[in-house]
Scaffold this motif. Structure first.
Motif, short mmCIF file in Angstrom:
data_model
loop_
_atom_site.label_atom_id
_atom_site.label_comp_id
_atom_site.label_asym_id
_atom_site.label_seq_id
_atom_site.Cartn_x
_atom_site.Cartn_y
_atom_site.Cartn_z
N GLY A 69 8.65 -1.51 6.72
CA GLY A 69 8.61 -2.91 7.18
C GLY A 69 7.20 -3.42 7.41
N ALA A 70 6.20 -2.55 7.37
CA ALA A 70 4.81 -3.03 7.54
C ALA A 70 4.33 -3.67 6.23
CB ALA A 70 3.90 -1.86 7.91
N ASP A 71 3.33 -4.53 6.33
CA ASP A 71 2.78 -5.19 5.14
C ASP A 71 1.54 -4.47 4.62
OD1 ASP A 71 4.61 -7.49 5.44
OD2 ASP A 71 3.42 -7.87 7.24
N ALA A 72 0.95 -3.64 5.49
CA ALA A 72 -0.25 -2.90 5.10
C ALA A 72 -0.34 -1.62 5.91
CB ALA A 72 -1.50 -3.74 5.35
N VAL A 73 -1.02 -0.62 5.33
CA VAL A 73 -1.24 0.65 6.03
C VAL A 73 -2.74 0.90 6.08
CG1 VAL A 73 -0.93 3.17 5.87
CG2 VAL A 73 0.99 1.64 5.37
N GLU A 110 2.12 -2.62 -0.55
CA GLU A 110 1.08 -2.64 -1.58
C GLU A 110 -0.32 -2.41 -1.05
OE1 GLU A 110 0.85 -5.97 -4.32
OE2 GLU A 110 3.04 -6.16 -4.09
N ARG A 111 -0.54 -2.81 0.20
CA ARG A 111 -1.92 -2.85 0.69
C ARG A 111 -2.26 -1.59 1.48
NH1 ARG A 111 -6.76 -3.64 0.18
NH2 ARG A 111 -7.98 -4.94 1.58
N LEU A 112 -3.35 -0.92 1.09
CA LEU A 112 -3.78 0.32 1.77
C LEU A 112 -5.29 0.29 2.01
CD1 LEU A 112 -3.38 3.26 2.78
CD2 LEU A 112 -3.64 4.01 0.41
N VAL A 139 -6.48 7.79 -3.60
CA VAL A 139 -6.25 6.37 -3.27
C VAL A 139 -6.59 5.48 -4.48
CG1 VAL A 139 -7.06 4.48 -1.79
CG2 VAL A 139 -6.54 6.71 -0.80
N ARG A 140 -7.70 5.79 -5.17
CA ARG A 140 -8.10 4.98 -6.33
C ARG A 140 -7.06 5.03 -7.45
NH1 ARG A 140 -13.47 6.89 -5.48
NH2 ARG A 140 -14.64 5.17 -4.59
N ASP A 141 -6.41 6.20 -7.57
CA ASP A 141 -5.42 6.36 -8.65
C ASP A 141 -4.03 5.91 -8.23
OD1 ASP A 141 -7.41 7.43 -10.15
OD2 ASP A 141 -6.85 9.52 -9.84
N SER A 142 -3.91 5.31 -7.04
CA SER A 142 -2.58 5.05 -6.48
C SER A 142 -1.85 3.87 -7.11
CB SER A 142 -2.71 4.79 -4.97
OG SER A 142 -3.43 3.59 -4.75
N GLY A 143 -2.61 2.97 -7.73
CA GLY A 143 -1.97 1.75 -8.25
C GLY A 143 -1.70 0.73 -7.15
N LEU A 144 -2.11 1.03 -5.93
CA LEU A 144 -1.91 0.10 -4.81
C LEU A 144 -3.11 -0.86 -4.74
CD1 LEU A 144 -0.82 2.77 -2.18
CD2 LEU A 144 0.70 1.18 -3.36
N ALA A 145 -3.00 -1.87 -3.87
CA ALA A 145 -4.14 -2.75 -3.60
C ALA A 145 -4.96 -2.08 -2.50
CB ALA A 145 -3.64 -4.12 -3.16
N TRP A 146 -5.85 -1.18 -2.91
CA TRP A 146 -6.57 -0.36 -1.93
C TRP A 146 -7.97 -0.91 -1.67
CZ3 TRP A 146 -11.10 1.31 -4.05
CH2 TRP A 146 -11.14 1.47 -5.44
N SER A 199 -11.32 -7.40 5.55
CA SER A 199 -10.88 -7.06 4.19
C SER A 199 -9.37 -7.14 4.03
CB SER A 199 -11.35 -5.65 3.82
OG SER A 199 -10.43 -4.70 4.29
N LEU A 200 -8.67 -7.05 5.14
CA LEU A 200 -7.21 -6.87 5.08
C LEU A 200 -6.53 -7.84 4.10
CD1 LEU A 200 -5.10 -5.04 6.33
CD2 LEU A 200 -4.86 -6.69 8.20
N GLU A 201 -6.83 -9.13 4.21
CA GLU A 201 -6.16 -10.12 3.35
C GLU A 201 -7.12 -10.68 2.29
OE1 GLU A 201 -3.25 -12.84 5.23
OE2 GLU A 201 -3.81 -11.86 7.11
N GLU A 202 -8.29 -10.09 2.20
CA GLU A 202 -9.33 -10.59 1.29
C GLU A 202 -9.14 -9.99 -0.11
OE1 GLU A 202 -12.18 -12.84 1.60
OE2 GLU A 202 -11.80 -12.38 -0.50
N VAL A 203 -8.56 -10.76 -1.00
CA VAL A 203 -8.20 -10.26 -2.33
C VAL A 203 -9.43 -9.69 -3.06
CG1 VAL A 203 -7.17 -10.92 -4.55
CG2 VAL A 203 -6.32 -11.92 -2.42
#
Ligand SMILES: NC(=O)c1ccc[n+]([C@@H]2O[C@H](COP(=O)([O-])OP(=O)(O)OC[C@H]3O[C@@H](n4cnc5c(N)ncnc54)[C@H](OP(=O)(O)O)[C@@H]3O)[C@@H](O)[C@H]2O)c1
Length: 324
Positions: A69-73, A110-112, A139-146, A199-203
């Motif tokens: 349920g979280a939006d970011a980790v 998505e966000r890590l 983390v770089r290979d995760s495919g997430l928005a890291w 950085s959290l919401e900074e695309v």
């Protein structure tokens, strides 16, 4: 990407508390996972939007349930000295990063944000930096928005680094200093926390790594001399050559010294010695338009004026780390 709720792993530690403050100040709902809820709650009690949960973060089912349920980790878990089991470098850094990436994917988060360290690299001279580097790769290979953060040594009230020398200088008549010429660019903990928050919401920061340093480079000797001056100790500092530095670290790892020094949070291992073989300095500006704080602007206030209450807080902090 809109983010409301952030799950933080390692959020009750020195850096974690400041990250929680920075996020709570911006109105985010924050969940902190810890192995000791009572202790963590005391540190985060004044933050109304922060909840603290007792979680065995190494258990995939518990970790999934915690982040659900979280939006970011944000992953801040890290150990400075090699220990057994979950506190080994391999498990706390690499294996744990794998688990975090897996639960993020499984829970569709998505966000890590990943905490690493300056000079982290799979080919670095120390196991600490190598495992931090391998975790970065995961983390770089995760495919997430890291986003990855790589700070030099971090200072601020309750830090491990300057306070260690302040304590040492209290007890010894002179200080034999290993690796005196090692170079650092210490960064203020609140600036590090601000970078996480910005950085959290900074695309723009998605898929980027940021080295984080303060405004000035120091040798280790200069930093210890600074602590010596602000604490008024005036102890002679004797820089050790490379062979003696290695010998000192090796001796500290022998029983019973290792156990005693670990309990006092004064341990320096051969792995720490190897980490200091690479200059911990940045070749870039501090990101997000933040002007990094000078060490001299804040450190004297918490190193110089050591009230009984400040010493008591520090004792509690050491006891916490000893139990990790
Ligand atoms: N401090 C620095 O100068 C510095 C510099 C560069 C990078 N870093 C990195 O920044 C991060 C935070 O550092 P810090 O100084 O805040 O450290 P800290 O005060 O020791 O906090 C570390 C946190 O991680 C959790 N943790 C530690 N070992 C764990 C384990 N084996 N399993 C699960 N959780 C564990 C602890 O949570 P609980 O005890 O609540 O369970 C604690 O809150 C680390 O990744 C560190 O490598 C720090």
């Amino acid at each position: 990407m809109e983010i409301n709720t952030v799950a933080i792993l390692g959020g009750s530690g020195f850096v974690g508390q400041h990250v929680c403050h920075a996020l709570a100040a911006e109105g985010y709902r924050v969940r902190v996972a810890t192995r000791d809820r009572e202790r963590a709650k005391k540190r985060l009690i004044l933050l109304p939007t922060v909840d603290v949960d007792n979680v065995n973060v190494h258990d995939p089912a518990q970790l999934s349930a915690f982040v659900r349920g979280a939006d970011a980790v944000i992953n801040l878990v890290g150990v400075l000295h090699q220990a057994s089991g979950a506190a080994s470098f391999e498990q706390a850094h690499v294996e744990f990063a794998r688990k975090v990436v897996t639960v993020c994917r499984g829970e569709h988060i998505e966000r890590l944000l990943q905490m690493s360290a300056l000079n982290a690299d799979p080919a670095a001279p120390s196991l600490y930096l190598r495992t931090k580097g391998e975790a970065e790769r995961v983390v770089r290979d995760s495919g997430l928005a890291w986003t990855i953060f790589r700070p030099s040594v971090i200072f601020g009230r309750g830090d491990r680094f300057l306070n260690l020398f302040a304590r040492l200088l209290r007890f010894v008549p002179f200080l034999p200093l290993a690796s005196p010429d090692a170079r650092f660019q210490p960064v203020f903990v609140e600036d590090v926390a601000a970078a996480f928050e910005r950085s959290l919401e900074e695309v723009e920061s998605f898929g980027k790594s940021y080295d984080l340093c303060g405004p000035k480079v120091y040798t280790l000797r200069e930093l210890v001399e600074y602590v010596n001056a602000v604490t008024g100790r005036r102890r002679p500092i004797i820089g050790l050559n490379d062979a003696m530095s290695y010998a000192q670290a090796s001796t500290m790892e022998l029983p019973p010294f290792k156990q005693i020094l670990r309990a006092l949070d004064m341990l320096m291992t051969r792995d720490n010695y190897y980490s200091m073989k690479v200059d911990s300095v940045c070749r870039c500006e501090f990101p997000f338009g933040i002007a990094p704080t000078a060490l001299e602007a804040v450190a004297a206030a918490y190193l110089g004026n050591r009230t009984p209450r400040a010493r008591y807080q520090e004792m509690r902090e050491r006891a916490r780390r000893q139990n990790q």
